[in-house]
Enzyme design. Sequence first.
Site, PDB file in Angstrom:
ATOM      1  N   ASP A  19      13.250  69.305  37.502  1.00 45.85           N
ATOM      2  CA  ASP A  19      13.296  68.372  38.642  1.00 45.85           C
ATOM      3  C   ASP A  19      14.562  67.510  38.638  1.00 45.85           C
ATOM      4  OD1 ASP A  19      12.797  66.770  36.486  1.00 45.85           O
ATOM      5  OD2 ASP A  19      10.898  65.964  37.206  1.00 45.85           O
ATOM      6  N   GLY A  20      15.483  67.762  37.696  1.00 45.52           N
ATOM      7  CA  GLY A  20      16.753  67.039  37.679  1.00 45.52           C
ATOM      8  C   GLY A  20      16.771  65.832  36.735  1.00 45.52           C
ATOM      9  N   HIS A  52      31.810  40.413  40.378  1.00 49.18           N
ATOM     10  CA  HIS A  52      31.304  39.634  39.247  1.00 49.18           C
ATOM     11  C   HIS A  52      30.744  38.292  39.693  1.00 49.18           C
ATOM     12  CE1 HIS A  52      34.935  37.143  39.361  1.00 49.18           C
ATOM     13  NE2 HIS A  52      35.548  38.273  39.671  1.00 49.18           N
ATOM     14  N   HIS A 111      37.726  43.580  34.233  1.00 46.91           N
ATOM     15  CA  HIS A 111      38.418  42.958  35.364  1.00 46.91           C
ATOM     16  C   HIS A 111      38.334  41.431  35.312  1.00 46.91           C
ATOM     17  CE1 HIS A 111      40.250  42.316  39.157  1.00 46.91           C
ATOM     18  NE2 HIS A 111      39.203  41.618  39.558  1.00 46.91           N
ATOM     19  N   LYS A 158      51.841  35.304  47.459  1.00 49.75           N
ATOM     20  CA  LYS A 158      51.011  35.639  48.620  1.00 49.75           C
ATOM     21  C   LYS A 158      51.382  34.681  49.735  1.00 49.75           C
ATOM     22  CE  LYS A 158      46.523  37.129  46.963  1.00 49.75           C
ATOM     23  NZ  LYS A 158      45.178  36.710  46.652  1.00 49.75           N
ATOM     24  N   ARG A 173      50.102  33.693  53.545  1.00 55.02           N
ATOM     25  CA  ARG A 173      49.146  33.953  54.629  1.00 55.02           C
ATOM     26  C   ARG A 173      49.857  33.816  55.980  1.00 55.02           C
ATOM     27  NH1 ARG A 173      44.303  35.236  55.474  1.00 55.02           N
ATOM     28  NH2 ARG A 173      43.685  35.171  53.303  1.00 55.02           N
ATOM     29  N   ASP A 189      49.079  46.373  35.928  1.00 56.63           N
ATOM     30  CA  ASP A 189      47.822  45.899  36.501  1.00 56.63           C
ATOM     31  C   ASP A 189      46.679  46.382  35.608  1.00 56.63           C
ATOM     32  OD1 ASP A 189      46.199  44.551  38.251  1.00 56.63           O
ATOM     33  OD2 ASP A 189      46.642  45.777  40.000  1.00 56.63           O
ATOM     34  N   THR A 240      42.418  52.793  44.523  1.00 52.04           N
ATOM     35  CA  THR A 240      42.972  53.536  45.674  1.00 52.04           C
ATOM     36  C   THR A 240      44.493  53.597  45.590  1.00 52.04           C
ATOM     37  OG1 THR A 240      43.243  51.551  47.034  1.00 52.04           O
ATOM     38  CG2 THR A 240      41.111  52.672  47.149  1.00 52.04           C
ATOM     39  N   GLY A 241      45.075  52.742  44.750  1.00 52.76           N
ATOM     40  CA  GLY A 241      46.526  52.692  44.604  1.00 52.76           C
ATOM     41  C   GLY A 241      47.199  51.779  45.620  1.00 52.76           C
TER      42      GLY A 241
HETATM   43  C1  R5P Z   1      42.447  43.489  41.804  1.00 50.28           C
HETATM   44  O1  R5P Z   1      42.154  42.313  41.638  1.00 50.28           O
HETATM   45  C2  R5P Z   1      42.680  44.419  40.674  1.00 50.28           C
HETATM   46  O2  R5P Z   1      43.311  43.774  39.607  1.00 50.28           O
HETATM   47  C3  R5P Z   1      43.490  45.612  41.088  1.00 50.28           C
HETATM   48  O3  R5P Z   1      44.771  45.170  41.547  1.00 50.28           O
HETATM   49  C4  R5P Z   1      42.818  46.369  42.195  1.00 50.28           C
HETATM   50  O4  R5P Z   1      41.466  46.549  41.908  1.00 50.28           O
HETATM   51  C5  R5P Z   1      43.464  47.711  42.399  1.00 50.28           C
HETATM   52  O5  R5P Z   1      42.799  48.392  43.415  1.00 50.28           O
HETATM   53  P1  R5P Z   1      43.550  49.379  44.372  1.00 50.28           P
HETATM   54  O6  R5P Z   1      44.247  50.385  43.519  1.00 50.28           O
HETATM   55  O7  R5P Z   1      42.445  49.989  45.192  1.00 50.28           O
HETATM   56  O8  R5P Z   1      44.486  48.590  45.215  1.00 50.28           O
END
Ligand code: R5P
Length: 284
Positions: free
Chosen positions: A34-35, A93, A124, A184, A186, A210, A215-216
């Site tokens: 059943d997995g 978190h 993180h 940053k 805004r 980092d 996703t990069g």
């Molecule tokens: C963000 O606070 C993390 O330290 C990374 O910069 C982030 O999670 C990277 O995610 P992604 O590659 O999707 O931009």
Amino acid sequence: MHIVSTFGNVDFAKNMMMNQSMKGVEVERKVFPDGEKYFRLLGDVSGKEVSVVGNTNNDSEILEFLFLLDAAKEDNPSKLTAVVPYFGYARQHTLYKKGEAISAKVLIKALSDYADNIVTVDIHDASSFKYSNKTCSDFSASGSIADYFRGRKIDLVMAPDDGAFLRAKEIAGTLGCKSGFMNKKRIDSTTVEYNMDHIDAADSNVLLVDDIISTGGTILRSMEIIRNSGAASVFVAATHGLFVNGVDSKISGLCNELVVTDTIKSAYSKINVSQKLSGFIAGD
Ligand code: R5P
């Protein structure tokens, strides 16, 4: 010290066992029709110090990790450690919006139910440890990343945001160079622009660091800003390379070198933290 590992972390655990004081425990794995899954330790860990190694980014592995911790605990070890090379779900978190589940809390509490202590690698946000009633420690990969880039004539170590600056500063301290982070700005309620106008990176060899590449998006945006600042070369290093949708080939094609550690195995895992981590756990 005895080491038990989830299937996904077998190579990481094998590297940890290069440390003479670590001995592996075989695991029997079965899947019922059943997995449902079955796990059994094939070694005796009663009265012994045991580390169970597992990542928490994959739901099936999370279950295996908890089952293996349970199996070890049932055998009454003298000390049970949960070793989490990549602690996934750590970015949630805290409560950002009413009604959310705090995934990092759920996982830390589940691990704490079994383990006497929890060891992570560049989690993180270590504030997640406040949800545990056990001893938690985070092992930094910064020393290993700095060692890898020693002798490469890095002039500047950059973090993509102020949250990652401490890591960049630590690595720059070892390499004896400057460090900085993206500003940053805004623009309006939905647009944030990043820049490094406050840093002179012209003709410099820049190392961008980092904790996670997922996703990069963060790294690609930061690389573009560094390139536009007139840098001579851009190297990219991260502790955890998730590389969603194969973004690793895009990043590596746009920088001088892309490297990550072995917490998540990929073609770019050229930095070994498993062996240093085993020394840390064994108290060498
Ligand atoms: C963000 O606070 C993390 O330290 C990374 O910069 C982030 O999670 C990277 O995610 P992604 O590659 O999707 O931009």
